[in-house]
Design a protein around this motif. Structure first.
Motif, PDB file in Angstrom:
ATOM      1  N   LEU A 228      19.096  -8.958 -23.298  1.00 40.53           N
ATOM      2  CA  LEU A 228      18.489 -10.038 -22.508  1.00 40.53           C
ATOM      3  C   LEU A 228      19.561 -10.748 -21.696  1.00 40.53           C
ATOM      4  CD1 LEU A 228      16.174 -11.572 -25.243  1.00 40.53           C
ATOM      5  CD2 LEU A 228      15.466 -10.177 -23.287  1.00 40.53           C
ATOM      6  N   GLU A 229      20.650 -11.032 -22.338  1.00 38.41           N
ATOM      7  CA  GLU A 229      21.753 -11.666 -21.620  1.00 38.41           C
ATOM      8  C   GLU A 229      23.038 -11.468 -22.381  1.00 38.41           C
ATOM      9  OE1 GLU A 229      19.973 -15.808 -22.203  1.00 38.41           O
ATOM     10  OE2 GLU A 229      22.112 -16.243 -22.380  1.00 38.41           O
ATOM     11  N   PHE A 230      24.129 -11.564 -21.669  1.00 42.03           N
ATOM     12  CA  PHE A 230      25.414 -11.527 -22.340  1.00 42.03           C
ATOM     13  C   PHE A 230      26.351 -12.411 -21.554  1.00 42.03           C
ATOM     14  CE2 PHE A 230      27.936  -9.096 -19.338  1.00 42.03           C
ATOM     15  CZ  PHE A 230      26.962  -8.453 -18.585  1.00 42.03           C
ATOM     16  N   GLY A 231      27.322 -12.930 -22.238  1.00 43.07           N
ATOM     17  CA  GLY A 231      28.259 -13.776 -21.532  1.00 43.07           C
ATOM     18  C   GLY A 231      29.377 -14.168 -22.452  1.00 43.07           C
ATOM     19  N   ALA A 232      30.337 -14.810 -21.886  1.00 38.92           N
ATOM     20  CA  ALA A 232      31.450 -15.248 -22.703  1.00 38.92           C
ATOM     21  C   ALA A 232      30.899 -16.212 -23.744  1.00 38.92           C
ATOM     22  CB  ALA A 232      32.493 -15.931 -21.839  1.00 38.92           C
ATOM     23  N   ARG A 233      31.410 -16.108 -24.938  1.00 37.79           N
ATOM     24  CA  ARG A 233      30.996 -17.023 -25.983  1.00 37.79           C
ATOM     25  C   ARG A 233      31.548 -18.399 -25.648  1.00 37.79           C
ATOM     26  NH1 ARG A 233      29.408 -17.096 -31.128  1.00 37.79           N
ATOM     27  NH2 ARG A 233      28.912 -14.908 -30.967  1.00 37.79           N
ATOM     28  N   ARG A 237      34.567 -24.598 -30.342  1.00 32.71           N
ATOM     29  CA  ARG A 237      35.415 -24.995 -31.467  1.00 32.71           C
ATOM     30  C   ARG A 237      35.992 -26.386 -31.238  1.00 32.71           C
ATOM     31  NH1 ARG A 237      34.039 -21.828 -35.501  1.00 32.71           N
ATOM     32  NH2 ARG A 237      33.620 -19.735 -34.736  1.00 32.71           N
TER      33      ARG A 237
ATOM     34  N   TYR B 134      24.052 -11.836 -31.153  1.00 34.92           N
ATOM     35  CA  TYR B 134      25.173 -11.325 -31.905  1.00 34.92           C
ATOM     36  C   TYR B 134      26.412 -11.308 -31.042  1.00 34.92           C
ATOM     37  CZ  TYR B 134      24.731  -6.496 -30.145  1.00 34.92           C
ATOM     38  OH  TYR B 134      24.699  -5.387 -29.386  1.00 34.92           O
ATOM     39  N   SER B 135      27.533 -11.048 -31.707  1.00 31.86           N
ATOM     40  CA  SER B 135      28.767 -11.163 -30.969  1.00 31.86           C
ATOM     41  C   SER B 135      29.344  -9.777 -30.750  1.00 31.86           C
ATOM     42  CB  SER B 135      29.747 -12.052 -31.715  1.00 31.86           C
ATOM     43  OG  SER B 135      30.280 -11.347 -32.811  1.00 31.86           O
ATOM     44  N   PHE B 137      32.701  -7.358 -28.753  1.00 35.86           N
ATOM     45  CA  PHE B 137      34.070  -7.326 -28.243  1.00 35.86           C
ATOM     46  C   PHE B 137      34.961  -8.363 -28.910  1.00 35.86           C
ATOM     47  CE2 PHE B 137      31.584  -6.161 -24.243  1.00 35.86           C
ATOM     48  CZ  PHE B 137      31.364  -4.895 -24.738  1.00 35.86           C
ATOM     49  N   GLY B 139      34.214 -10.759 -30.700  1.00 35.84           N
ATOM     50  CA  GLY B 139      33.670 -12.093 -30.805  1.00 35.84           C
ATOM     51  C   GLY B 139      33.793 -12.906 -29.529  1.00 35.84           C
ATOM     52  N   SER B 140      34.373 -12.325 -28.490  1.00 38.70           N
ATOM     53  CA  SER B 140      34.583 -13.094 -27.266  1.00 38.70           C
ATOM     54  C   SER B 140      33.305 -13.163 -26.428  1.00 38.70           C
ATOM     55  CB  SER B 140      35.685 -12.453 -26.430  1.00 38.70           C
ATOM     56  OG  SER B 140      35.303 -11.131 -26.090  1.00 38.70           O
ATOM     57  N   THR B 141      32.328 -12.344 -26.774  1.00 37.56           N
ATOM     58  CA  THR B 141      31.130 -12.251 -25.959  1.00 37.56           C
ATOM     59  C   THR B 141      29.893 -12.474 -26.824  1.00 37.56           C
ATOM     60  OG1 THR B 141      32.267 -10.586 -24.659  1.00 37.56           O
ATOM     61  CG2 THR B 141      29.902 -10.753 -24.329  1.00 37.56           C
ATOM     62  N   LEU B 142      28.993 -13.278 -26.309  1.00 40.28           N
ATOM     63  CA  LEU B 142      27.735 -13.516 -27.006  1.00 40.28           C
ATOM     64  C   LEU B 142      26.660 -12.676 -26.324  1.00 40.28           C
ATOM     65  CD1 LEU B 142      26.166 -15.278 -29.113  1.00 40.28           C
ATOM     66  CD2 LEU B 142      25.618 -16.772 -27.203  1.00 40.28           C
ATOM     67  N   VAL B 143      25.950 -11.889 -27.113  1.00 35.37           N
ATOM     68  CA  VAL B 143      24.932 -11.016 -26.540  1.00 35.37           C
ATOM     69  C   VAL B 143      23.586 -11.390 -27.144  1.00 35.37           C
ATOM     70  CG1 VAL B 143      24.209  -8.618 -26.209  1.00 35.37           C
ATOM     71  CG2 VAL B 143      26.642  -9.169 -26.365  1.00 35.37           C
ATOM     72  N   LYS B 144      22.560 -11.430 -26.299  1.00 34.76           N
ATOM     73  CA  LYS B 144      21.209 -11.641 -26.807  1.00 34.76           C
ATOM     74  C   LYS B 144      20.410 -10.384 -26.556  1.00 34.76           C
ATOM     75  CE  LYS B 144      21.071 -16.621 -26.352  1.00 34.76           C
ATOM     76  NZ  LYS B 144      20.472 -17.765 -25.683  1.00 34.76           N
ATOM     77  N   ILE B 274      43.349  -9.599 -32.340  1.00 32.71           N
ATOM     78  CA  ILE B 274      41.959  -9.396 -31.939  1.00 32.71           C
ATOM     79  C   ILE B 274      41.177  -8.603 -32.977  1.00 32.71           C
ATOM     80  CG2 ILE B 274      42.518  -7.378 -30.481  1.00 32.71           C
ATOM     81  CD1 ILE B 274      40.140  -8.553 -28.669  1.00 32.71           C
ATOM     82  N   GLN B 281      35.074 -14.056 -36.201  1.00 36.87           N
ATOM     83  CA  GLN B 281      34.924 -15.030 -35.135  1.00 36.87           C
ATOM     84  C   GLN B 281      33.583 -15.764 -35.151  1.00 36.87           C
ATOM     85  OE1 GLN B 281      36.836 -14.120 -31.562  1.00 36.87           O
ATOM     86  NE2 GLN B 281      36.471 -16.173 -30.808  1.00 36.87           N
ATOM     87  N   THR B 282      32.596 -15.203 -35.825  1.00 32.78           N
ATOM     88  CA  THR B 282      31.302 -15.890 -35.862  1.00 32.78           C
ATOM     89  C   THR B 282      31.209 -16.873 -37.031  1.00 32.78           C
ATOM     90  OG1 THR B 282      30.339 -14.041 -37.066  1.00 32.78           O
ATOM     91  CG2 THR B 282      30.055 -14.041 -34.679  1.00 32.78           C
TER      92      THR B 282
END
Ligand code: FAD
Ligand code: AMP
Lengths: 263, 327
Positions: A228-233, A237, B134-135, B137, B139-144, B274, B281-282
């Motif tokens: 659906l979407e992806f992006g930098a987290r 923190r 979920y995360s 790469f 943890g640097s990327t958030l994927v839905k 990394i 990372q989550t």
């Protein structure tokens, strides 16, 4: 008794290298990064080679992926000592999810008569560990997963399955699909001789048609999940940094842990 | 259908924390789908399980009780779950995203022609469909992601949901627990358990204290074990520590170890490569103790202490002990 062993291997991006998603189709842009043989698959190959050495037989590498899969993953496995390889390569496979990969691999496996099909228990990129059990299911074969110490006897295979508290000794009849866990062994380094020999080992390339793969079940068409979407987290923190030069950082950390209700 | 099922992870009826977390998460999902939370119990010890899960709000339970099932690996759960899904068509099923849960889920998916998502760290509902976060790469990327068609099979990582009690009356339905010969093909011959360290397992612990090369030598793991025991935490390790033989691989966190997302992760003497971050990372809250202010781990902490671990950790352990005693 000679064993006919297949090992499914995949190439993964080198985690030391930077990764990129392909903006156009939201898959990993695999051409943009350095790739290596999935490290756990090296252990699956090693386990297969040890079984071959103890029992005689043949080790066939099976890999699905674009051209570079052959150059990187297959060559490495052959130079470690596998005998030959089958490379499933077809544009319609692009975009396949774990279930589709398992289905496609099962079609390739069906073309051989294998006593054992070894996989890595999980890849370092997808990390889903969904492929080996789904492969077993597609082949209607028993599955020993997350195992090491694979041993064969007349008609059966036993292995140690990692658990929280130790391991389970599990057993089934052959043929079977086996997911080799990280740390199962120390994979050998290809020798110079091995690397040279690999250049002459047979690599059969199959298209989806050759493997009698139903195109509606693979690639983007067959994918049952969608991004659906992806992006930098987002960096969410708190980033509180304290220096212990006064020797009281533990008090501040304890305060923090208490605020967060961990104490 | 709109019901949200949870395949209960248990050992002879003693349901795990993850099972309780999933039941809690399922309540929020079911509120969106307009269905009930249904616990799926397979194996032996239902009486024990029933008592435990009643606290976590399961409205209903499907009970496939059988003594025989424990002698085989994964396949009986696959067969019974697949059969029930085909028959009752729930909205979806939540599995624990641990090896066994994922194995069962992916085989059910293959058998019933369904999609499956693994390693979700959160699940919400949009237009009746699941949205799984979920995360990727490291943890640097958030994927839905979502699944195109139900019943939706979703594996959720331990500690993604926080277990909250909400006592309910569990309506139970006994279902067919018989299994075919095919499901008896993988036999559990023997269970080998190391002497229990008394600490929780890394994969499901709510708090993890991990040690790295900074500990210097294996005996120094006792420094973080002391802290772990004060906090009721599991002990993890970086690959450098595991490769050096200081701690078992079963405790390794990272790309080639466990991927964890505890409520609290404390990295002690770990630089934060990394491949290590990929495994943690989550985590909800991250704390690091490292003497090098430039260590990459500090880029991702909620609380970082720049200092010598041999000074900070023992004092922290004592401080916590004092506060617990005084509270
Ligand atoms: C394919 C692949 C897979 C990998 N998988 C994993 C994995 O699963 N998990 C994993 O962890 N790594 C993994 N690695 C290895 C990873 O790249 C790092 O090498 C590893 O994480 C480093 O471990 P470390 O942080 O303990 O050691 P180091 O990087 O050596 O860091 C030690 C840290 O301790 C600090 N320190 C030293 N003394 C003290 C002291 N007295 N007080 C406070 N701090 C101190 C130092 O400042 C330093 O930051 C993998 C690598 C590869 C290539
Ligand atoms: N494209 C592929 N080609 C061959 N084997 C694969 C492929 N994808 C996954 N596998 C096998 O399945 C294992 C687990 O991968 P995964 O389920 O992606 O974590 C890998 O270690 C391989 O053995």
């Amino acid at each position: 008794m000679p064993l006919n062993i297949a090992v499914c291997v995949k190439r993964v991006p080198d985690t030391a290298a930077e990764k990129k998603l392909d903006e156009s189709d939201k898959t990993l842009d695999r051409e943009s990064v350095e790739s290596i043989l999935n490290p756990v698959d090296e252990m699956a190959v090693e386990e297969a080679l040890k079984l071959k050495e103890a029992n005689e037989g043949e080790v066939t590498i099976i890999s699905m992926g674009p051209e570079a899969a052959q150059a990187q993953a297959i060559r490495k496995a052959l130079s470690m000592g596998a005998d030959k390889a089958v490379h499933l390569k077809d544009d319609i496979l692009h975009g396949s999810d774990a279930q589709a990969v398992a289905y496609a691999l099962s079609q390739v496996v069906k073309k051989g008569e294998y006593d054992l099909v070894l996989c890595g228990a999980e890849s370092t990129d997808a990390r889903t560990s969904l492929v080996p059990p789904a492969l077993a299911e597609n082949l209607n074969l028993p599955n020993l997963n997350f195992v090491k110490n694979v041993e064969v006897s007349d008609s059966s295979v036993t292995a140690h399955r990692e658990t929280d508290k130790g391991h389970d000794i599990v057993e089934c009849q052959r043929p079977a699909v086996i997911g080799v866990v990280w740390g199962a062994n120390e994979p050998r380094y290809p020798s110079f001789k091995g690397i040279m020999a690999a250049k002459n080992k047979p690599v059969e390339t199959l298209t989806a048609d050759d493997a009698e793969i139903d195109s509606s079940k693979v690639g983007f068409a067959g994918a049952k999940s969608e991004v659906l979407e992806f992006g930098a987290r987002p960096a969410e923190r708190k980033k509180i940094i304290v220096d212990n030069s006064n020797g009281d950082a533990h008090v501040k950390l304890a305060d923090f842990l208490q605020e967060q209700k961990f104490i | 259908m709109s019901d949200v099922w949870v395949l209960l992870e248990h050992s002879d009826g003693t349901t795990t924390k993850v099972a309780h977390q999933l039941l809690t998460g399922a309540r929020a999902i079911a509120a969106e789908t307009g269905g009930q939370v249904v616990a799926l119990f397979i194996g032996k010890g239902w009486a024990t399980a029933k008592e435990r899960i009643a606290k976590f709000g399961a409205a209903k339970a499907l009970v496939a009780e059988s003594d025989e099932i424990g002698g085989y690996v994964a396949s009986p759960q696959v067969e019974i779950t697949a059969r029930l899904i085909a028959e009752k068509q729930p909205w979806g099923v939540l599995f624990a995203s641990v090896p066994t849960g994922k194995e069962v889920a992916t085989r059910v998916a293959a058998r019933n022609g369904l999609g499956v998502l693994a390693d979700a760290v959160n699940v919400t509902v949009q237009d009746g469909k699941p949205v799984c976060e979920y995360s990727a790469f490291g943890g640097s990327t958030l994927v839905k992601k979502t699944l195109k068609q139900g019943p939706y099979l979703i594996c959720v990582k331990p500690n993604s949901f926080v277990a909250e009690e909400s006592p309910a009356e569990v309506a139970e339905e006994t279902v067919d627990a018989s299994i075919s010969e095919d499901s008896k093909r993988v036999v559990l011959k023997e269970r080998v358990e190391k002497e229990a360290g008394g600490r929780p397992a890394v994969e499901s612990a709510a708090i993890i204290i991990s040690g790295g090369r900074g500990l210097g030598e294996p005996a120094n793991f006792s420094v973080i074990e002391g802290l772990a025991d004060q906090l009721g935490a599991a002990v993890g390790a970086s690959r450098a520590a595991v490769d050096a033989g200081w701690y078992p691989h079963s405790n390794q966190v990272g790309q080639t170890g466990k991927t964890v997302s505890p409520q609290l992760y404390i990295a002690v003497g770990i630089s934060g490569a990394i491949q290590h971050r990929a495994g943690m990372q989550t985590s909800k809250t991250i704390v690091a103790i490292n003497k090098d202010a430039e260590a990459p781990i500090f880029q991702m902490v909620d609380f970082g202490v720049v200092g010598d671990l041999f000074d900070v950790v023992p004092k922290l352990t004592e401080e916590i002990s004092k506060r617990k005693g005084g509270a």
